[in-house]
Design an enzyme around this catalytic site. Structure first.
Site, short mmCIF file in Angstrom:
data_model
loop_
_atom_site.label_atom_id
_atom_site.label_comp_id
_atom_site.label_asym_id
_atom_site.label_seq_id
_atom_site.Cartn_x
_atom_site.Cartn_y
_atom_site.Cartn_z
N GLY A 57 0.81 -1.23 0.00
CA GLY A 57 0.00 0.00 0.00
C GLY A 57 0.83 1.27 0.00
O GLY A 57 0.59 2.18 0.79
N SER A 110 1.11 3.66 -2.30
CA SER A 110 0.73 4.69 -3.29
C SER A 110 0.38 6.04 -2.67
O SER A 110 0.45 7.07 -3.34
CB SER A 110 -0.44 4.21 -4.15
OG SER A 110 -1.58 4.00 -3.34
N ARG A 111 -0.03 6.03 -1.42
CA ARG A 111 -0.42 7.30 -0.76
C ARG A 111 -0.37 7.13 0.75
O ARG A 111 -0.09 6.05 1.25
CB ARG A 111 -1.83 7.72 -1.21
CG ARG A 111 -2.90 6.72 -0.83
CD ARG A 111 -4.32 7.28 -1.03
NE ARG A 111 -5.27 6.39 -0.41
CZ ARG A 111 -5.91 5.40 -1.04
NH1 ARG A 111 -5.70 5.20 -2.32
NH2 ARG A 111 -6.76 4.63 -0.37
N ASN A 158 1.77 -2.41 5.57
CA ASN A 158 1.06 -1.14 5.76
C ASN A 158 -0.36 -1.13 5.18
O ASN A 158 -1.24 -0.47 5.73
CB ASN A 158 1.90 -0.02 5.12
CG ASN A 158 1.10 1.25 4.93
OD1 ASN A 158 0.86 2.00 5.88
ND2 ASN A 158 0.63 1.49 3.70
N SER A 166 -2.71 -0.09 15.07
CA SER A 166 -3.45 1.15 15.33
C SER A 166 -3.70 1.25 16.83
O SER A 166 -3.77 0.23 17.53
CB SER A 166 -4.79 1.12 14.59
OG SER A 166 -5.66 2.11 15.12
N TYR A 223 -12.52 -3.73 12.62
CA TYR A 223 -11.21 -3.14 12.26
C TYR A 223 -10.25 -3.27 13.46
O TYR A 223 -9.09 -3.68 13.29
CB TYR A 223 -11.42 -1.67 11.89
CG TYR A 223 -10.17 -0.86 11.63
CD1 TYR A 223 -9.45 -1.00 10.44
CD2 TYR A 223 -9.70 0.07 12.57
CE1 TYR A 223 -8.30 -0.24 10.20
CE2 TYR A 223 -8.56 0.82 12.33
CZ TYR A 223 -7.86 0.67 11.15
OH TYR A 223 -6.73 1.42 10.90
N ALA A 232 -10.31 -5.50 15.76
CA ALA A 232 -9.92 -6.91 15.88
C ALA A 232 -8.81 -7.24 14.89
O ALA A 232 -7.87 -7.96 15.23
CB ALA A 232 -11.14 -7.80 15.63
N LYS A 279 -6.52 -5.26 13.81
CA LYS A 279 -5.26 -4.63 14.26
C LYS A 279 -4.70 -5.33 15.51
O LYS A 279 -3.49 -5.51 15.64
CB LYS A 279 -5.49 -3.13 14.53
CG LYS A 279 -5.81 -2.34 13.26
CD LYS A 279 -4.71 -2.47 12.23
CE LYS A 279 -4.91 -1.59 11.01
NZ LYS A 279 -3.84 -1.75 10.02
P1 NAP Z 1 -4.78 5.30 2.96
O1 NAP Z 1 -4.37 6.71 2.80
O2 NAP Z 1 -6.18 4.92 2.67
O3 NAP Z 1 -3.77 4.38 2.10
C1 NAP Z 1 -3.95 2.97 2.08
C2 NAP Z 1 -2.96 2.35 1.11
O4 NAP Z 1 -3.25 0.93 1.05
C3 NAP Z 1 -3.12 2.87 -0.33
O5 NAP Z 1 -1.89 2.77 -1.01
C4 NAP Z 1 -4.12 1.88 -0.92
O6 NAP Z 1 -4.07 1.87 -2.35
C5 NAP Z 1 -3.62 0.57 -0.29
N1 NAP Z 1 -4.67 -0.43 -0.25
C6 NAP Z 1 -5.90 -0.35 0.32
N2 NAP Z 1 -6.60 -1.47 0.06
C7 NAP Z 1 -5.80 -2.27 -0.68
C8 NAP Z 1 -5.96 -3.55 -1.28
N3 NAP Z 1 -7.10 -4.23 -1.19
N4 NAP Z 1 -4.93 -4.07 -2.00
C9 NAP Z 1 -3.77 -3.39 -2.14
N5 NAP Z 1 -3.56 -2.16 -1.60
C10 NAP Z 1 -4.57 -1.61 -0.89
O7 NAP Z 1 -4.53 4.80 4.46
P2 NAP Z 1 -3.41 5.25 5.53
O8 NAP Z 1 -4.05 6.18 6.49
O9 NAP Z 1 -2.16 5.62 4.87
O10 NAP Z 1 -3.24 3.87 6.32
C11 NAP Z 1 -2.11 3.05 6.19
C12 NAP Z 1 -2.11 2.05 7.34
O11 NAP Z 1 -2.10 2.75 8.57
C13 NAP Z 1 -3.34 1.13 7.38
O12 NAP Z 1 -2.97 -0.17 7.75
C14 NAP Z 1 -4.20 1.75 8.46
O13 NAP Z 1 -5.06 0.83 9.06
C15 NAP Z 1 -3.13 2.26 9.41
N6 NAP Z 1 -3.55 3.32 10.30
C16 NAP Z 1 -4.03 4.49 9.80
C17 NAP Z 1 -4.47 5.48 10.69
C18 NAP Z 1 -5.05 6.78 10.20
O14 NAP Z 1 -5.55 7.54 11.03
N7 NAP Z 1 -4.99 7.09 8.91
C19 NAP Z 1 -4.38 5.27 12.07
C20 NAP Z 1 -3.85 4.07 12.53
C21 NAP Z 1 -3.44 3.10 11.66
P3 NAP Z 1 -5.35 1.44 -3.26
O15 NAP Z 1 -6.57 2.02 -2.63
O16 NAP Z 1 -5.05 1.98 -4.63
O17 NAP Z 1 -5.37 -0.06 -3.26
#
Ligand code: NAP
Length: 245
Positions: A12, A14-15, A88, A140, A153, A155, A157
């Site tokens: 993941g 890409s962003r 990630n 998380s 979600y 669960a 994590k």
């Molecule tokens: P995000 O901005 O939504 O980015 C998620 C990344 O995962 C994107 O590159 C997305 O690309 C990829 N992805 C999602 N579903 C996928 C799939 N089925 N197959 C392949 N790639 C997939 O999320 P983020 O906030 O950066 O989160 C990253 C990690 O941090 C996650 O595990 C999340 O649970 C954790 N986290 C985030 C937060 C928060 O507040 N943001 C807090 C705690 C933990 P595509 O959609 O193009 O597939």
């Protein structure tokens, strides 16, 4: 003989947080292989600017664990091995559990948990061959604090944190460290569905007075992957500006 560049796989990338981790690993001198379902301006730019033996991106759905395993094998062939895995990729499934269709829970579990296990399995085999390696799972704060509306979600994590501890015991003697990071709320697309009011409440309850940034977490991951953290394994480290203290 020239030494091969250390190789990191980031799911993941890409962003959001994955993008910050890719940037950080490249800056730390790694070659990086990443995947997501869709490319982004970021991955397109890196593919234009960097040679194929330094950056690789593929379109892949993490829900397909067989595809994830073959991705790792392709990366090993292209880069000569894998030294680092950052699990990630993740999706947030929001809603009261009683009204959430089980098939949505199952898909989220495949992305957040099963694909992380499949990646860890495939990468650990490659790391065992070289006698060293490093895995970081992105968990998380909701794995340690109850939050209404994200039960499944949470669960997924908490399960990742369990994976971290037991895998650290399985792999420690092979020279492979395994840790989890637990971010608080980050300013990324994942939290875009949260209301202004909810985000303001999080900021009010955070001693450092702001949401986290992807760079805040990428810095911790870079530290855990570095030699400075050589005696740290099996740990879950919270990076949340004090939200859960
Ligand atoms: P995000 O901005 O939504 O980015 C998620 C990344 O995962 C994107 O590159 C997305 O690309 C990829 N992805 C999602 N579903 C996928 C799939 N089925 N197959 C392949 N790639 C997939 O999320 P983020 O906030 O950066 O989160 C990253 C990690 O941090 C996650 O595990 C999340 O649970 C954790 N986290 C985030 C937060 C928060 O507040 N943001 C807090 C705690 C933990 P595509 O959609 O193009 O597939």
């Amino acid at each position: 003989m020239t030494q091969r560049r250390r190789c990191g796989i980031v799911s993941g990338g890409s962003r959001g947080l994955g993008r910050a981790v890719v940037e950080r690993l490249l800056a730390d001198g790694h070659a990086v292989a990443t995947f997501s379902r869709n490319s982004s301006d970021f991955t397109d730019r890196l593919r234009r600017e960097l040679p194929e033996d330094v950056f690789l991106w593929e379109a892949l759905d993490a829900a397909d664990s067989d595809a994830v395993g073959s991705f790792v094998r392709r990366v090993c062939r292209a880069f000569g091995g894998v030294d680092v895995l950052v699990n990630n990729a993740g999706v947030l499934l929001e809603g009261l559990l009683t009204t959430t269709p089980l098939r949505e829970v199952e898909r989220m579990m495949r992305i957040n948990l099963v694909s992380a296990i499949a990646l860890a399995q495939a990468c650990a085999k490659a790391m065992m061959r070289s006698g060293a390696g490093n895995i970081v799972n992105v968990s998380s704060v909701v794995s340690i604090r109850g939050v209404s509306g994200v039960a499944a979600y949470s669960a997924s994590k908490a399960a990742l944190d369990g994976l971290t501890r037991s895998l650290a015991r399985e792999l420690g003697r092979k020279g492979i460290r395994v840790n989890s990071v637990q971010p608080g709320y980050l300013d990324t697309e994942l939290t875009a569905s949260m209301t202004e009011q909810k985000l303001e409440q999080v900021v009010r309850r955070t001693p450092l007075g702001r949401l986290g940034t992807p760079a805040d977490v990428a810095g911790l991951i870079s530290f855990l992957l570095s030699d400075e953290a050589r005696f740290i394994t099996g740990q879950t480290i919270t990076v949340d500006g004090g939200l859960t203290c």
